[in-house]
Design a protein around this motif. Sequence first.
Motif, mmCIF file in Angstrom:
data_model
loop_
_atom_site.group_PDB
_atom_site.id
_atom_site.type_symbol
_atom_site.label_atom_id
_atom_site.label_comp_id
_atom_site.label_asym_id
_atom_site.label_seq_id
_atom_site.Cartn_x
_atom_site.Cartn_y
_atom_site.Cartn_z
ATOM 1 N N GLN A 26 0.822 -1.213 0.000
ATOM 2 C CA GLN A 26 0.000 0.000 0.000
ATOM 3 C C GLN A 26 0.856 1.263 0.000
ATOM 4 O OE1 GLN A 26 -2.827 -1.096 -0.966
ATOM 5 N NE2 GLN A 26 -4.167 -0.343 0.655
ATOM 6 N N VAL A 27 1.863 1.308 0.869
ATOM 7 C CA VAL A 27 2.706 2.500 0.994
ATOM 8 C C VAL A 27 3.493 2.750 -0.290
ATOM 9 C CG1 VAL A 27 4.665 3.507 2.237
ATOM 10 C CG2 VAL A 27 2.831 2.374 3.501
ATOM 11 N N VAL A 28 4.059 1.696 -0.859
ATOM 12 C CA VAL A 28 4.827 1.855 -2.104
ATOM 13 C C VAL A 28 3.902 2.329 -3.224
ATOM 14 C CG1 VAL A 28 6.109 0.600 -3.893
ATOM 15 C CG2 VAL A 28 6.665 0.248 -1.478
ATOM 16 N N ARG A 29 2.710 1.745 -3.297
ATOM 17 C CA ARG A 29 1.759 2.164 -4.334
ATOM 18 C C ARG A 29 1.370 3.634 -4.159
ATOM 19 N NH1 ARG A 29 -3.193 -0.850 -3.819
ATOM 20 N NH2 ARG A 29 -3.969 0.928 -2.686
ATOM 21 N N ASP A 30 1.073 4.034 -2.914
ATOM 22 C CA ASP A 30 0.642 5.412 -2.660
ATOM 23 C C ASP A 30 1.776 6.420 -2.838
ATOM 24 O OD1 ASP A 30 -1.816 4.311 -2.098
ATOM 25 O OD2 ASP A 30 -1.661 4.553 0.080
ATOM 26 N N ALA A 31 2.980 6.069 -2.370
ATOM 27 C CA ALA A 31 4.099 7.015 -2.399
ATOM 28 C C ALA A 31 4.809 7.054 -3.750
ATOM 29 C CB ALA A 31 5.102 6.678 -1.301
ATOM 30 N N LEU A 32 4.985 5.888 -4.361
ATOM 31 C CA LEU A 32 5.798 5.811 -5.579
ATOM 32 C C LEU A 32 4.989 5.492 -6.830
ATOM 33 C CD1 LEU A 32 8.763 3.765 -4.069
ATOM 34 C CD2 LEU A 32 8.550 6.249 -4.262
ATOM 35 N N GLU A 33 3.694 5.279 -6.651
ATOM 36 C CA GLU A 33 2.803 4.925 -7.757
ATOM 37 C C GLU A 33 3.341 3.719 -8.530
ATOM 38 O OE1 GLU A 33 2.197 8.491 -10.028
ATOM 39 O OE2 GLU A 33 1.113 9.463 -8.387
ATOM 40 N N TYR A 34 3.737 2.712 -7.749
ATOM 41 C CA TYR A 34 4.260 1.483 -8.335
ATOM 42 C C TYR A 34 3.610 0.308 -7.626
ATOM 43 C CZ TYR A 34 7.539 -2.046 -9.992
ATOM 44 O OH TYR A 34 8.085 -3.161 -10.580
ATOM 45 N N GLU A 35 3.115 -0.650 -8.390
ATOM 46 C CA GLU A 35 2.418 -1.810 -7.836
ATOM 47 C C GLU A 35 3.413 -2.960 -7.675
ATOM 48 O OE1 GLU A 35 -0.897 -3.131 -6.101
ATOM 49 O OE2 GLU A 35 -1.005 -1.311 -7.309
ATOM 50 N N LEU A 36 3.753 -3.286 -6.430
ATOM 51 C CA LEU A 36 4.657 -4.406 -6.136
ATOM 52 C C LEU A 36 3.856 -5.691 -5.970
ATOM 53 C CD1 LEU A 36 7.096 -2.983 -3.433
ATOM 54 C CD2 LEU A 36 7.702 -3.807 -5.692
ATOM 55 N N THR A 37 4.443 -6.808 -6.351
ATOM 56 C CA THR A 37 3.817 -8.100 -6.084
ATOM 57 C C THR A 37 4.328 -8.610 -4.739
ATOM 58 O OG1 THR A 37 5.578 -9.412 -7.103
ATOM 59 C CG2 THR A 37 3.798 -8.628 -8.569
ATOM 60 N N SER A 38 3.603 -9.553 -4.181
ATOM 61 C CA SER A 38 4.044 -10.150 -2.911
ATOM 62 C C SER A 38 5.398 -10.827 -3.088
ATOM 63 C CB SER A 38 3.008 -11.155 -2.411
ATOM 64 O OG SER A 38 1.814 -10.498 -2.086
ATOM 65 N N ASP A 39 5.626 -11.459 -4.248
ATOM 66 C CA ASP A 39 6.909 -12.119 -4.504
ATOM 67 C C ASP A 39 8.059 -11.115 -4.521
ATOM 68 O OD1 ASP A 39 5.818 -14.649 -4.624
ATOM 69 O OD2 ASP A 39 5.652 -14.674 -6.818
ATOM 70 N N GLU A 40 7.839 -9.948 -5.149
ATOM 71 C CA GLU A 40 8.887 -8.927 -5.176
ATOM 72 C C GLU A 40 9.225 -8.472 -3.756
ATOM 73 O OE1 GLU A 40 8.560 -6.274 -9.171
ATOM 74 O OE2 GLU A 40 6.743 -6.300 -7.913
ATOM 75 N N ILE A 41 8.198 -8.294 -2.944
ATOM 76 C CA ILE A 41 8.418 -7.858 -1.562
ATOM 77 C C ILE A 41 9.142 -8.940 -0.774
ATOM 78 C CG2 ILE A 41 7.281 -7.221 0.601
ATOM 79 C CD1 ILE A 41 5.061 -5.946 -1.157
ATOM 80 N N GLU A 42 8.702 -10.189 -0.905
ATOM 81 C CA GLU A 42 9.343 -11.286 -0.174
ATOM 82 C C GLU A 42 10.788 -11.470 -0.603
ATOM 83 O OE1 GLU A 42 6.724 -14.686 -0.511
ATOM 84 O OE2 GLU A 42 5.141 -13.626 0.574
ATOM 85 N N ASN A 43 11.086 -11.318 -1.890
ATOM 86 C CA ASN A 43 12.476 -11.410 -2.362
ATOM 87 C C ASN A 43 13.321 -10.283 -1.790
ATOM 88 O OD1 ASN A 43 12.024 -13.729 -3.860
ATOM 89 N ND2 ASN A 43 11.568 -12.610 -5.737
#
Length: 186
Positions: A26-43
């Motif tokens: 949520q924070v990355v999407r709101d602040a950077l306007e970028y949609e991360l996947t759960s896999d990207e975050i876990e990696n």
Amino acid sequence: MENIIQYIEALIFASEQSVEIYDIKQVVRDALEYELTSDEIENAIQTIEHKYSDELYAIQLYHINNGYQFLTKKKYNKIVNQLQIHRSKKKLSQAALETLAIIAYKQPITKLEIEQIRGVSCDYSIQKLLEKDLIHISGKSEAVGKPLLYGTSKMFMDYFGINTTADLPKLKDIISEEQSIGEATA
């Protein structure tokens, strides 16, 4: 996205409480306007965990309360504890600790139920625990007057390093026979 590991590392570092994967998204999407996947975050989290497992660092990334938080490594506990003792001018009173223990083990619980267990008024203790964010109002009871229900907060879980109240010590392990009230069973 470039530097995503550093963004996640900064986000977790800046938080006073554990940060869940959902919150990072949520924070990355709101602040950077970028949609991360759960896999990207876990990696990214695995990379950060690996980085801070090195003896070069005094902190480590821990998985607590279904989220992630930077904490001091155990070998540095003595010095950090000394700092806490030095700063502990605002300790909880015995009454507040008793009230907190009752709430932790009996939640959700009303103020009246706490007072029946303790045998004294607990208005002040509950107010102090709410101010310190160790408990929160978890709803209202269906009893007459709809009294407030209290439970432990996310801060309580983070402070004690547990994921759920099921991780609390079992009362039977804490209470010895000498401390019990009533007749002993044969």
